[in-house]
Write a protein that holds these residues in place. Structure first.
Motif, short mmCIF file in Angstrom:
data_model
loop_
_atom_site.label_atom_id
_atom_site.label_comp_id
_atom_site.label_asym_id
_atom_site.label_seq_id
_atom_site.Cartn_x
_atom_site.Cartn_y
_atom_site.Cartn_z
N ARG A 81 46.22 7.20 10.13
CA ARG A 81 45.86 7.72 8.81
C ARG A 81 46.89 8.71 8.28
N THR A 121 33.09 8.32 15.72
CA THR A 121 32.13 7.86 14.74
C THR A 121 32.58 8.22 13.32
N VAL A 122 33.21 9.38 13.15
CA VAL A 122 33.74 9.78 11.85
C VAL A 122 34.75 8.75 11.34
N PHE A 123 35.47 8.15 12.27
CA PHE A 123 36.46 7.13 11.91
C PHE A 123 35.85 5.73 11.86
N SER A 124 34.53 5.67 11.77
CA SER A 124 33.79 4.39 11.70
C SER A 124 34.04 3.52 12.93
N GLN A 125 34.15 4.15 14.08
CA GLN A 125 34.33 3.44 15.34
C GLN A 125 33.01 3.42 16.09
N ASP A 126 32.61 2.24 16.56
CA ASP A 126 31.40 2.14 17.38
C ASP A 126 31.70 2.64 18.78
#
Length: 100
Positions: free
Chosen positions: A43, A82-87
């Motif tokens: 990012r 999770t903030v980075f949309s990672q499961d």
């Protein structure tokens, strides 16, 4: 003639090889930290921007980037992912079965 070995074969966990306490936890933290580092780099976030996004301090982000998450729990690292949309997946296995 027997050759002298100049190396040791790893167990697969460098922390265990070094005789560190909580080696499994430290390996997990290292793997999670590397993934967070990869996502931060991808990012192109500054440490300040990353800290704001993750809800932590710039100093904590600096430690993560240097792969030294000593004061961060596994749970907190998982929250960062999770903030980075990672499961995140947690697997629980009976270790006594694997030893036999």
């Amino acid at each position: 003639m027997k050759r002298k070995t100049d190396y040791e074969i790893s167990s697969g966990n460098v922390f265990a090889d070094l005789g560190l306490r909580n080696a499994k936890q430290e390996l997990l933290k290292a793997k999670l930290t590397v993934e967070i580092y990869r996502l931060l780099t991808k990012r192109g976030l500054t440490q300040q921007a990353a800290a704001k996004l993750l809800g932590t301090t710039q100093a904590q982000v600096s430690a993560l980037i240097r792969c030294k998450p000593v004061s961060v729990s596994v749970g907190r690292l998982m929250e960062f992912l999770t903030v980075f949309s990672q499961d995140n997946e947690v697997a629980v296995a009976d270790v006594t079965r694997r030893r036999h």
